[in-house]
Design a protein around this motif. Structure first.
Motif, PDB file in Angstrom:
ATOM      1  N   GLU A 108     -13.387   6.543   5.737  1.00  0.00           N
ATOM      2  CA  GLU A 108     -12.326   5.763   5.103  1.00  0.00           C
ATOM      3  C   GLU A 108     -11.082   5.823   5.984  1.00  0.00           C
ATOM      4  O   GLU A 108     -10.691   6.895   6.451  1.00  0.00           O
ATOM      5  N   ILE A 109     -10.485   4.665   6.208  1.00  0.00           N
ATOM      6  CA  ILE A 109      -9.257   4.563   7.001  1.00  0.00           C
ATOM      7  C   ILE A 109      -8.117   4.379   6.011  1.00  0.00           C
ATOM      8  O   ILE A 109      -8.124   3.434   5.214  1.00  0.00           O
ATOM      9  N   TYR A 110      -7.143   5.278   6.054  1.00  0.00           N
ATOM     10  CA  TYR A 110      -6.070   5.316   5.064  1.00  0.00           C
ATOM     11  C   TYR A 110      -4.748   4.786   5.615  1.00  0.00           C
ATOM     12  O   TYR A 110      -4.495   4.861   6.822  1.00  0.00           O
ATOM     13  N   ALA A 111      -3.887   4.315   4.710  1.00  0.00           N
ATOM     14  CA  ALA A 111      -2.528   3.916   5.082  1.00  0.00           C
ATOM     15  C   ALA A 111      -1.757   5.183   5.454  1.00  0.00           C
ATOM     16  O   ALA A 111      -1.786   6.168   4.711  1.00  0.00           O
ATOM     17  N   PRO A 112      -1.064   5.176   6.587  1.00  0.00           N
ATOM     18  CA  PRO A 112      -0.330   6.373   7.004  1.00  0.00           C
ATOM     19  C   PRO A 112       0.941   6.619   6.188  1.00  0.00           C
ATOM     20  O   PRO A 112       1.441   7.740   6.138  1.00  0.00           O
ATOM     21  N   HIS A 113       1.471   5.573   5.556  1.00  0.00           N
ATOM     22  CA  HIS A 113       2.687   5.672   4.747  1.00  0.00           C
ATOM     23  C   HIS A 113       2.803   4.428   3.879  1.00  0.00           C
ATOM     24  O   HIS A 113       2.014   3.495   4.021  1.00  0.00           O
ATOM     25  N   ASP A 114       3.783   4.398   2.998  1.00  0.00           N
ATOM     26  CA  ASP A 114       4.010   3.218   2.164  1.00  0.00           C
ATOM     27  C   ASP A 114       4.383   2.042   3.077  1.00  0.00           C
ATOM     28  O   ASP A 114       5.195   2.207   3.991  1.00  0.00           O
ATOM     29  N   VAL A 168       0.843  -1.194   0.000  1.00  0.00           N
ATOM     30  CA  VAL A 168       0.000   0.000   0.000  1.00  0.00           C
ATOM     31  C   VAL A 168       0.876   1.242   0.000  1.00  0.00           C
ATOM     32  O   VAL A 168       2.003   1.220   0.487  1.00  0.00           O
ATOM     33  N   LYS A 169       0.358   2.295  -0.578  1.00  0.00           N
ATOM     34  CA  LYS A 169       1.027   3.595  -0.609  1.00  0.00           C
ATOM     35  C   LYS A 169       0.343   4.505   0.403  1.00  0.00           C
ATOM     36  O   LYS A 169      -0.829   4.298   0.739  1.00  0.00           O
ATOM     37  N   ILE A 224      -6.750   3.529   0.674  1.00  0.00           N
ATOM     38  CA  ILE A 224      -7.820   3.125   1.588  1.00  0.00           C
ATOM     39  C   ILE A 224      -7.561   1.692   2.063  1.00  0.00           C
ATOM     40  O   ILE A 224      -7.349   0.797   1.258  1.00  0.00           O
ATOM     41  N   LEU A 225      -7.573   1.512   3.382  1.00  0.00           N
ATOM     42  CA  LEU A 225      -7.405   0.183   3.977  1.00  0.00           C
ATOM     43  C   LEU A 225      -8.757  -0.459   4.269  1.00  0.00           C
ATOM     44  O   LEU A 225      -8.963  -1.636   4.006  1.00  0.00           O
ATOM     45  N   CYS A 226      -9.667   0.328   4.849  1.00  0.00           N
ATOM     46  CA  CYS A 226     -10.998  -0.172   5.165  1.00  0.00           C
ATOM     47  C   CYS A 226     -11.943   1.007   5.346  1.00  0.00           C
ATOM     48  O   CYS A 226     -11.514   2.158   5.378  1.00  0.00           O
ATOM     49  N   VAL A 227     -13.230   0.699   5.447  1.00  0.00           N
ATOM     50  CA  VAL A 227     -14.246   1.724   5.651  1.00  0.00           C
ATOM     51  C   VAL A 227     -14.972   1.390   6.949  1.00  0.00           C
ATOM     52  O   VAL A 227     -15.460   0.272   7.139  1.00  0.00           O
TER      53      VAL A 227
END
Length: 92
Positions: free
Chosen positions: A62-68, A45-46, A50-53
């Protein structure tokens, strides 16, 4: 007369899996219900993916990846109920 039988105690809810010690986890920012999971273990993931909702207060968050990173484990599944601070996704 025999005493009435006591009702069986409800089964305890399954505890969410815990992340491995020392692993970086993405945590639930608020209590709610997981609507969908967009990643699986092994996915790259970059930052900002989006990781999950998470549905909370009738809104989809939306829950996002904080970093690569690489997804090491997905702890939650769709329709799971989570509390604030629960581990959702393990990143490596």
């Amino acid at each position: 007369a025999p005493a009435p039988a006591a009702a069986p105690a409800p089964a305890p809810a399954a505890a969410p899996k815990a992340a491995p010690a020392g692993a970086e986890t993405v945590k639930a920012p608020m209590p709610g219900k997981i609507l969908s999971v967009a990643v699986k273990a092994g996915d790259a993931v970059k930052a900002g993916d989006i990781l999950c909702v998470l549905e909370a207060m009738k809104m989809a968050n939306e829950i996002y990846a904080p970093h690569d990173a690489t997804v090491k484990d997905v702890i939650v599944a769709a329709n799971a109920t989570v509390q604030a601070g629960d581990d959702l996704i393990v990143l490596g």
